[in-house]
Design a protein around this motif. Structure first.
Motif, PDB file in Angstrom:
ATOM      1  N   THR A 149       0.968  -0.966  -0.104  1.00 20.78           N
ATOM      2  CA  THR A 149      -0.136   0.011   0.115  1.00 20.78           C
ATOM      3  C   THR A 149       0.902   1.308   0.178  1.00 20.78           C
ATOM      4  N   ILE A 150       0.656   2.193  -1.046  1.00 19.71           N
ATOM      5  CA  ILE A 150       1.555   3.332  -1.015  1.00 19.71           C
ATOM      6  C   ILE A 150       0.865   4.627  -0.883  1.00 19.71           C
ATOM      7  N   ILE A 151       1.141   5.505  -0.236  1.00 20.43           N
ATOM      8  CA  ILE A 151       0.802   6.839  -0.056  1.00 20.43           C
ATOM      9  C   ILE A 151       1.877   7.605  -0.825  1.00 20.43           C
ATOM     10  N   LEU A 152       1.717   8.520  -1.862  1.00 21.10           N
ATOM     11  CA  LEU A 152       2.618   9.187  -2.566  1.00 21.10           C
ATOM     12  C   LEU A 152       2.417  10.708  -2.655  1.00 21.10           C
ATOM     13  N   VAL A 153       3.148  11.688  -2.311  1.00 23.06           N
ATOM     14  CA  VAL A 153       3.260  12.895  -2.505  1.00 23.06           C
ATOM     15  C   VAL A 153       3.853  13.252  -3.701  1.00 23.06           C
ATOM     16  N   THR A 154       2.961  14.136  -4.409  1.00 21.68           N
ATOM     17  CA  THR A 154       3.565  14.808  -5.721  1.00 21.68           C
ATOM     18  C   THR A 154       3.137  15.908  -5.907  1.00 21.68           C
ATOM     19  N   HIS A 155       3.785  16.780  -6.648  1.00 19.91           N
ATOM     20  CA  HIS A 155       3.018  18.122  -6.894  1.00 19.91           C
ATOM     21  C   HIS A 155       2.753  17.946  -8.720  1.00 19.91           C
ATOM     22  N   ASP A 156       3.015  16.802  -9.088  1.00 18.50           N
ATOM     23  CA  ASP A 156       2.719  16.677 -10.574  1.00 18.50           C
ATOM     24  C   ASP A 156       1.401  15.865 -10.954  1.00 18.50           C
ATOM     25  N   ILE A 157       0.529  16.307 -11.613  1.00 21.56           N
ATOM     26  CA  ILE A 157      -0.904  15.889 -11.445  1.00 21.56           C
ATOM     27  C   ILE A 157      -0.603  14.818 -12.558  1.00 21.56           C
ATOM     28  N   GLU A 158       0.063  14.975 -13.502  1.00 17.46           N
ATOM     29  CA  GLU A 158       0.011  13.680 -14.347  1.00 17.46           C
ATOM     30  C   GLU A 158       0.914  12.584 -13.655  1.00 17.46           C
ATOM     31  N   GLU A 159       1.873  12.772 -12.691  1.00 17.22           N
ATOM     32  CA  GLU A 159       2.315  11.493 -11.877  1.00 17.22           C
ATOM     33  C   GLU A 159       1.366  10.973 -11.233  1.00 17.22           C
ATOM     34  N   ALA A 160       0.531  11.782 -10.620  1.00 14.64           N
ATOM     35  CA  ALA A 160      -0.624  11.349  -9.640  1.00 14.64           C
ATOM     36  C   ALA A 160      -1.656  10.457 -10.596  1.00 14.64           C
ATOM     37  N   VAL A 161      -2.066  11.053 -11.542  1.00 14.78           N
ATOM     38  CA  VAL A 161      -3.048  10.258 -12.702  1.00 14.78           C
ATOM     39  C   VAL A 161      -2.253   8.702 -13.115  1.00 14.78           C
ATOM     40  N   LEU A 162      -0.992   8.973 -13.445  1.00 15.16           N
ATOM     41  CA  LEU A 162      -0.222   7.830 -13.776  1.00 15.16           C
ATOM     42  C   LEU A 162      -0.139   6.643 -12.790  1.00 15.16           C
ATOM     43  N   LEU A 163      -0.027   7.154 -11.516  1.00 12.71           N
ATOM     44  CA  LEU A 163       0.424   6.112 -10.348  1.00 12.71           C
ATOM     45  C   LEU A 163      -0.781   5.794  -9.471  1.00 12.71           C
ATOM     46  N   GLY A 164      -1.622   7.001  -9.276  1.00 16.75           N
ATOM     47  CA  GLY A 164      -2.541   6.859  -8.223  1.00 16.75           C
ATOM     48  C   GLY A 164      -3.734   6.106  -8.486  1.00 16.75           C
ATOM     49  N   HIS A 165      -4.275   5.085  -7.743  1.00 12.29           N
ATOM     50  CA  HIS A 165      -5.731   4.547  -7.826  1.00 12.29           C
ATOM     51  C   HIS A 165      -6.682   5.667  -7.387  1.00 12.29           C
ATOM     52  N   ARG A 166      -6.178   6.348  -6.302  1.00 15.08           N
ATOM     53  CA  ARG A 166      -7.046   7.479  -6.064  1.00 15.08           C
ATOM     54  C   ARG A 166      -6.214   8.494  -5.676  1.00 15.08           C
ATOM     55  N   ILE A 167      -6.836   9.788  -5.986  1.00 16.24           N
ATOM     56  CA  ILE A 167      -5.788  11.072  -5.790  1.00 16.24           C
ATOM     57  C   ILE A 167      -6.520  11.800  -4.968  1.00 16.24           C
ATOM     58  N   ALA A 168      -6.050  12.498  -3.870  1.00 16.42           N
ATOM     59  CA  ALA A 168      -6.303  13.475  -3.059  1.00 16.42           C
ATOM     60  C   ALA A 168      -5.848  14.825  -3.345  1.00 16.42           C
ATOM     61  N   VAL A 169      -6.658  15.609  -3.787  1.00 18.79           N
ATOM     62  CA  VAL A 169      -6.134  17.120  -3.939  1.00 18.79           C
ATOM     63  C   VAL A 169      -6.318  18.088  -2.980  1.00 18.79           C
ATOM     64  N   MET A 170      -5.143  18.598  -2.392  1.00 19.56           N
ATOM     65  CA  MET A 170      -5.038  19.397  -1.088  1.00 19.56           C
ATOM     66  C   MET A 170      -4.836  21.000  -1.494  1.00 19.56           C
ATOM     67  N   ASP A 171      -5.430  21.741  -0.910  1.00 23.97           N
ATOM     68  CA  ASP A 171      -4.992  23.255  -0.849  1.00 23.97           C
ATOM     69  C   ASP A 171      -5.393  23.808   0.548  1.00 23.97           C
ATOM     70  N   ALA A 172      -4.683  24.445   1.035  1.00 24.60           N
ATOM     71  CA  ALA A 172      -4.761  25.093   2.333  1.00 24.60           C
ATOM     72  C   ALA A 172      -4.982  24.232   3.255  1.00 24.60           C
ATOM     73  N   GLY A 173      -4.296  22.986   3.574  1.00 28.82           N
ATOM     74  CA  GLY A 173      -4.748  22.201   4.514  1.00 28.82           C
ATOM     75  C   GLY A 173      -5.706  21.318   4.379  1.00 28.82           C
ATOM     76  N   ARG A 174      -6.827  21.513   3.354  1.00 28.86           N
ATOM     77  CA  ARG A 174      -7.961  20.463   3.233  1.00 28.86           C
ATOM     78  C   ARG A 174      -7.594  19.794   2.013  1.00 28.86           C
ATOM     79  N   VAL A 175      -8.538  18.464   2.098  1.00 33.79           N
ATOM     80  CA  VAL A 175      -8.659  17.823   1.005  1.00 33.79           C
ATOM     81  C   VAL A 175      -9.902  18.002   0.163  1.00 33.79           C
TER      82      VAL A 175
END
Ligand SMILES: Nc1ncnc2c1ncn2[C@@H]1O[C@H](COP(=O)(O)OP(=O)(O)OP(=O)(O)O)[C@@H](O)[C@H]1O
Ligand SMILES: [Mg+2]
Length: 312
Positions: free
Chosen positions: A188-214
């Motif tokens: 099970t992997i939780i991966l932080v990235t600032h690259d949305i394309e990497e998130a789309v490529l690797l993530g089964h699910r994506i959490a989008v954060m801004d100012a501390g909130r998902v």
């Protein structure tokens, strides 16, 4: 399975992670994307108790993680630190063997594992095992950081910008390696990235954060097709096609008038790279620099999002 329930973190008056609730199913990859300072690293570090939450609960396989001593958690959970975080006075082999050493593995088993991981990451053990981190390139250091996190075969791997410093070709290789490794080991992997394309490529699910909130936590297709807020929409453009279009056009064609602060973007860079740099910097606009080094205006998130949404 990892369950976060109403997790918050405050430092003094400031809440840097606010009321985050999300579940990561076993054997899946969750990608966390967001602007700089949005709380991604803090969220990750609360899972292995490098940072204690101010409120809420975190459960690992149904067990409140506060019932597990922090040192025990850190042995069980692989952690790839943002900017690699290797121990400078230990060799590459000693760095990778950190957790096996804590677990008291026999020497032969440890050495075999170190060699296996170095080979996997295309670092010849004969050449690299005895080197020190300062004798490696940035990308090599990063690969050693990932190898170290994988050494004891953890069920859960936390990765903070693991591929940030890699050039595009090695990065694509590292991403493919991670996917095949994950499929093989079921980590099970939780991966932080600032690259949305990497998130789309690797993530089964994506959490989008801004100012501390998902703002949204959903599979990539859903994030791309139905962004929950204007911020998420700006982050993903309006799907993959606009991204491709942005990546074909230079910043020079999207320059707006005005002076702004921040790290300048080259006019020759692609609009896709400019959008990534903007979102990554957390700024609404960045200056644009000509080939001669002159600031010729600015490029904005709003402007690029519009171009992505309505390509001419
Ligand atoms: N120990 C601390 N004390 C006070 N504030 C902190 C501390 N650690 C982090 N912060 C603040 O919390 C916010 C979130 O930081 P965090 O490192 O989680 O961001 P991030 O999303 O990982 O950013 P980046 O993409 O730049 O790595 C930032 O504003 C940061 O300054
Ligand atoms: Mg961070």
């Amino acid at each position: 399975m990892i369950e976060l329930e109403h997790v918050s973190k405050r430092y003094g008056e400031t809440e840097v992670v606010s009321d985050v609730t999300l579940t990561v199913p076993p054997r899946s990859i969750a990608a966390i994307v967001g602007t700089s300072g949005s709380g991604k690293t803090t969220l990750l570090r609360m899972i292995n108790r490098l940072v204690e939450p101010s409120a809420g609960t975190i459960k690992l396989d149904g067990v409140d993680h506060r019932s597990v001593p922090p040192h025990e958690l850190r042995r069980r959970i692989g952690y790839v630190i943002q900017g690699h975080g290797l121990f400078p006075h230990r060799t590459v082999a000693q760095n990778i063997a950190t957790v096996p050493a804590l677990l008291g593995w026999p020497r032969a088993k440890t050495k075999a594992r170190v060699d296996e991981l170095l080979t996997l990451f295309q670092l010849d053990p004969a050449e690299f095992a005895a080197r020190y981190p300062h004798e490696l390139s940035g990308g090599q250091q990063q690969r050693v950081g990932v190898a170290r996190a994988l050494a004891a075969g953890p069920n859960l791997l936390l990765m903070d910008e693991p591929f940030g410093a890699l050039d595009p070709i090695i990065r694509a290789k590292a991403q493919a390696d991670l996917l095949s490794l994950q499929a093989r080991l079921g980590t099970t992997i939780i991966l932080v990235t600032h690259d949305i394309e990497e998130a789309v490529l690797l993530g089964h699910r994506i959490a989008v954060m801004d100012a501390g909130r998902v703002l949204q936590y959903a599979p990539p297709s859903e994030i791309l097709a139905r962004p929950a807020t204007p911020f998420v929409e700006a982050l993903v453009g309006t799907g993959e096609r606009p991204f491709k279009l942005l990546s074909l056009k230079p910043v020079a064609e999207a320059v707006e008038q005005g002076i702004v602060e921040g790290e300048p973007i080259a006019a020759s860079a692609t609009q896709r790279d400019a959008l990534a740099a903007l979102l990554w910097s957390g700024r609404p606009a960045l200056p644009v620099q000509s080939a001669e080094g002159v600031i010729i205006g600015k490029v904005t998130v709003a402007g690029l999002s519009k171009r992505a949404a309505r390509p001419e």
